[in-house]
Design a protein around this motif. Structure first.
Motif, PDB file in Angstrom:
ATOM      1  N   GLU A 191       6.562   4.019   1.093  1.00  0.00           N
ATOM      2  CA  GLU A 191       7.080   5.138   0.461  1.00  0.00           C
ATOM      3  C   GLU A 191       8.762   5.703  -0.106  1.00  0.00           C
ATOM      4  N   ASN A 192       8.010   7.082  -0.756  1.00  0.00           N
ATOM      5  CA  ASN A 192       8.693   7.366  -1.648  1.00  0.00           C
ATOM      6  C   ASN A 192      10.057   7.954  -1.398  1.00  0.00           C
ATOM      7  N   ARG A 193      10.479   8.437   0.065  1.00  0.00           N
ATOM      8  CA  ARG A 193      11.286   9.674   0.196  1.00  0.00           C
ATOM      9  C   ARG A 193      11.119   9.841   1.987  1.00  0.00           C
ATOM     10  N   LEU A 222      11.116   1.141   0.901  1.00  0.00           N
ATOM     11  CA  LEU A 222      11.360   1.855   0.535  1.00  0.00           C
ATOM     12  C   LEU A 222      11.129   2.480  -1.258  1.00  0.00           C
ATOM     13  N   ILE A 223      10.188   2.913  -2.514  1.00  0.00           N
ATOM     14  CA  ILE A 223       9.772   2.542  -3.720  1.00  0.00           C
ATOM     15  C   ILE A 223      10.712   3.643  -4.399  1.00  0.00           C
ATOM     16  N   GLY A 224      10.863   4.157  -3.660  1.00  0.00           N
ATOM     17  CA  GLY A 224      11.445   5.713  -4.071  1.00  0.00           C
ATOM     18  C   GLY A 224      13.220   6.003  -4.910  1.00  0.00           C
ATOM     19  N   ALA A 271       0.965  -1.304   0.077  1.00  0.00           N
ATOM     20  CA  ALA A 271      -0.098  -0.185  -0.242  1.00  0.00           C
ATOM     21  C   ALA A 271       0.988   1.502   0.236  1.00  0.00           C
ATOM     22  N   VAL A 272       1.164   2.031  -1.027  1.00  0.00           N
ATOM     23  CA  VAL A 272       1.823   3.028  -1.332  1.00  0.00           C
ATOM     24  C   VAL A 272       1.329   4.732  -0.513  1.00  0.00           C
ATOM     25  N   SER A 273       2.089   4.824   0.910  1.00  0.00           N
ATOM     26  CA  SER A 273       1.079   5.577   1.203  1.00  0.00           C
ATOM     27  C   SER A 273       1.744   7.144   1.140  1.00  0.00           C
ATOM     28  N   LYS A 274       3.180   7.095   0.840  1.00  0.00           N
ATOM     29  CA  LYS A 274       3.285   8.545   0.302  1.00  0.00           C
ATOM     30  C   LYS A 274       2.245   9.812  -0.088  1.00  0.00           C
ATOM     31  N   THR A 275       2.152  10.921   0.518  1.00  0.00           N
ATOM     32  CA  THR A 275       1.695  11.739   0.666  1.00  0.00           C
ATOM     33  C   THR A 275       0.548  12.251   1.545  1.00  0.00           C
ATOM     34  N   GLY A 278       3.593  -3.241 -11.371  1.00  0.00           N
ATOM     35  CA  GLY A 278       2.442  -2.957 -11.176  1.00  0.00           C
ATOM     36  C   GLY A 278       1.848  -1.874 -10.393  1.00  0.00           C
ATOM     37  N   MET A 279       1.461  -1.261 -10.658  1.00  0.00           N
ATOM     38  CA  MET A 279       0.559  -0.316  -9.891  1.00  0.00           C
ATOM     39  C   MET A 279      -1.305  -0.370  -9.802  1.00  0.00           C
ATOM     40  N   SER A 280      -1.571   1.168 -10.089  1.00  0.00           N
ATOM     41  CA  SER A 280      -3.174   1.080  -9.656  1.00  0.00           C
ATOM     42  C   SER A 280      -3.747   1.165 -10.914  1.00  0.00           C
ATOM     43  N   SER A 281      -2.643   1.159 -12.359  1.00  0.00           N
ATOM     44  CA  SER A 281      -3.470   1.505 -13.262  1.00  0.00           C
ATOM     45  C   SER A 281      -2.841   0.098 -14.108  1.00  0.00           C
ATOM     46  N   LEU A 291      14.103  -8.030  -8.994  1.00  0.00           N
ATOM     47  CA  LEU A 291      13.940  -6.918  -9.561  1.00  0.00           C
ATOM     48  C   LEU A 291      13.098  -5.724  -9.238  1.00  0.00           C
ATOM     49  N   MET A 292      13.450  -4.704  -9.878  1.00  0.00           N
ATOM     50  CA  MET A 292      12.100  -3.415  -9.770  1.00  0.00           C
ATOM     51  C   MET A 292      11.794  -2.610 -11.019  1.00  0.00           C
ATOM     52  N   CYS A 293      10.950  -2.476 -11.691  1.00  0.00           N
ATOM     53  CA  CYS A 293      10.857  -1.518 -12.876  1.00  0.00           C
ATOM     54  C   CYS A 293       9.162  -0.693 -12.243  1.00  0.00           C
ATOM     55  N   ILE A 294       9.348   0.665 -13.330  1.00  0.00           N
ATOM     56  CA  ILE A 294       8.573   1.598 -13.268  1.00  0.00           C
ATOM     57  C   ILE A 294       8.253   1.453 -14.764  1.00  0.00           C
ATOM     58  N   PRO A 295       7.278   1.504 -15.649  1.00  0.00           N
ATOM     59  CA  PRO A 295       8.032   1.148 -17.211  1.00  0.00           C
ATOM     60  C   PRO A 295       7.043   2.752 -17.911  1.00  0.00           C
ATOM     61  N   VAL A 330       3.510  -6.081  -5.479  1.00  0.00           N
ATOM     62  CA  VAL A 330       2.811  -4.825  -6.622  1.00  0.00           C
ATOM     63  C   VAL A 330       2.634  -3.619  -5.530  1.00  0.00           C
ATOM     64  N   ARG A 331       2.644  -2.615  -6.109  1.00  0.00           N
ATOM     65  CA  ARG A 331       3.228  -0.719  -5.646  1.00  0.00           C
ATOM     66  C   ARG A 331       1.534  -0.416  -5.916  1.00  0.00           C
ATOM     67  N   VAL A 332       0.532  -0.444  -4.855  1.00  0.00           N
ATOM     68  CA  VAL A 332      -0.650   0.439  -5.204  1.00  0.00           C
ATOM     69  C   VAL A 332      -1.078   1.416  -4.147  1.00  0.00           C
ATOM     70  N   GLY A 333      -0.910   2.716  -4.885  1.00  0.00           N
ATOM     71  CA  GLY A 333      -1.668   3.632  -3.942  1.00  0.00           C
ATOM     72  C   GLY A 333      -2.738   4.529  -4.199  1.00  0.00           C
ATOM     73  N   THR A 334      -3.086   5.098  -5.685  1.00  0.00           N
ATOM     74  CA  THR A 334      -4.272   5.544  -6.073  1.00  0.00           C
ATOM     75  C   THR A 334      -5.927   4.604  -5.916  1.00  0.00           C
ATOM     76  N   ALA A 335      -5.084   3.537  -5.803  1.00  0.00           N
ATOM     77  CA  ALA A 335      -6.523   2.471  -6.489  1.00  0.00           C
ATOM     78  C   ALA A 335      -7.161   2.078  -4.456  1.00  0.00           C
ATOM     79  N   GLU A 388      -6.902   9.861  -5.281  1.00  0.00           N
ATOM     80  CA  GLU A 388      -6.308  10.929  -5.925  1.00  0.00           C
ATOM     81  C   GLU A 388      -4.866  11.469  -4.488  1.00  0.00           C
ATOM     82  N   ARG A 389      -3.880  11.932  -5.139  1.00  0.00           N
ATOM     83  CA  ARG A 389      -2.945  12.381  -4.123  1.00  0.00           C
ATOM     84  C   ARG A 389      -3.052  13.869  -4.919  1.00  0.00           C
ATOM     85  N   ALA A 390      -2.461  14.472  -3.603  1.00  0.00           N
ATOM     86  CA  ALA A 390      -2.365  16.147  -3.910  1.00  0.00           C
ATOM     87  C   ALA A 390      -1.141  16.429  -4.280  1.00  0.00           C
TER      88      ALA A 390
HETATM   89  C1  LIG Z   1       3.884   6.515  -6.516  1.00  0.00           C
HETATM   90  C2  LIG Z   1       4.033   5.078  -6.982  1.00  0.00           C
HETATM   91  C3  LIG Z   1       3.197   4.573  -7.062  1.00  0.00           C
HETATM   92  C4  LIG Z   1       1.487   4.078  -6.857  1.00  0.00           C
HETATM   93  O1  LIG Z   1       1.473   4.423  -8.137  1.00  0.00           O
HETATM   94  P1  LIG Z   1      -0.304   4.767  -8.276  1.00  0.00           P
HETATM   95  O2  LIG Z   1      -0.736   4.336  -9.062  1.00  0.00           O
HETATM   96  O3  LIG Z   1      -0.849   5.387  -7.249  1.00  0.00           O
HETATM   97  O4  LIG Z   1      -1.085   3.234  -7.335  1.00  0.00           O
HETATM   98  C5  LIG Z   1       4.163   3.106  -7.497  1.00  0.00           C
HETATM   99  N1  LIG Z   1       5.630   2.591  -7.083  1.00  0.00           N
HETATM  100  C6  LIG Z   1       6.462   4.158  -7.123  1.00  0.00           C
HETATM  101  C7  LIG Z   1       8.263   3.593  -7.854  1.00  0.00           C
HETATM  102  C8  LIG Z   1       5.439   5.303  -7.074  1.00  0.00           C
HETATM  103  O5  LIG Z   1       6.257   5.854  -6.485  1.00  0.00           O
END
Ligand SMILES: *Cc1c(COP(=O)(O)O)cnc(C)c1O
Length: 226
Positions: A58-60, A82-84, A35-39, A195-198, A163-167, A211-216, A220-222
């Protein structure tokens, strides 16, 4: 968001993950939902903690250091990811606070993490982040740099588990997930942070274990500058 709706979202995301796992003939328990709780403030995180959720991202480092020590004291089972991107001068704080680091991407960071781990006597599991398209601002090593970086990390005794990636945004994510899975197989790494929310279901079908899921989960984050 109120408590009932965030717990409802947790159930919905868990069931999407489990459904995709079953379609791919995988046991749902092989996928960790982070659960990505950043912000988001502690009040927004509490309902998920109370529902028994354990993995949070968290990313920071600084934001996490302000929020999580109290929460971890109340919920000692929490695993913090730590995902950031991680600056070397924050390696010690990261090692002290986080259980898993998903953004290992260069040898200088290996060096910083190895000495931080030695000082604190704890060694977070690490993912090496791979950047397929040279989007330097998101971090990540190139596929060409991966073997050398992995060798450095293993020589330093860092537990690299995957391994990790952000497509790249706007592109179909599946090919990048498949590439990451192939790279992990080649290097005999068991875990995949993708894998993220979308695109969480796509990622699970291609083998994601984290899987790293925030928005779902949180809405939405400010906008946060920088
Ligand atoms: C913010 C973030 C996510 C979560 O993204 P959502 O689209 O909100 O699910 C996943 N991975 C990384 C690296 C992020 O910074």
């Amino acid at each position: 968001m109120d408590e009932a709706s965030s717990q409802g979202r947790l159930l919905a995301v868990r069931s999407a993950v489990a459904g995709a796992a079953r379609l791919a003939k995988r046991a749902p328990e092989t996928v960790t939902l982070i659960a990505v709780s950043k912000t988001h403030p502690a009040e927004a995180i509490m309902p998920l903690l109370e529902a028994g959720h354990v993995d949070f991202g968290e990313n920071r480092v600084q934001e996490a250091a302000a929020k999580w020590p109290d929460l971890k004291e109340r919920f000692p089972g929490v695993r913090l990811h730590l995902i950031g991107q991680l600056q070397s001068n924050k390696a010690q704080d990261a090692v002290d606070l986080f259980d898993v680091i998903h953004s290992l991407d260069r040898s200088s960071l290996v060096t910083a993490l190895v000495s931080a781990a030695r000082r604190s006597g704890r060694s977070p599991d690490c993912f090496i982040q791979v950047d397929f398209v040279n989007e330097a601002k998101k971090g990540g090593c190139t596929p060409q740099e991966l073997p050398g970086l992995l060798a450095d990390a293993r020589a330093g005794g860092l537990p690299v588990i995957g391994l990790m990636c952000i497509p790249p945004a706007q592109l179909e994510p599946a090919p990048w997930f498949a590439l990451l899975a192939e790279l992990a197989r080649r290097h005999e790494l068991p875990s995949l942070s993708m894998g993220m929310s979308s695109n969480v279901e796509t990622a699970v079908m291609i083998g994601s274990t984290h899987v790293r899921v925030g928005t779902a989960l949180f809405g939405e984050r400010a906008f946060v500058p920088g």
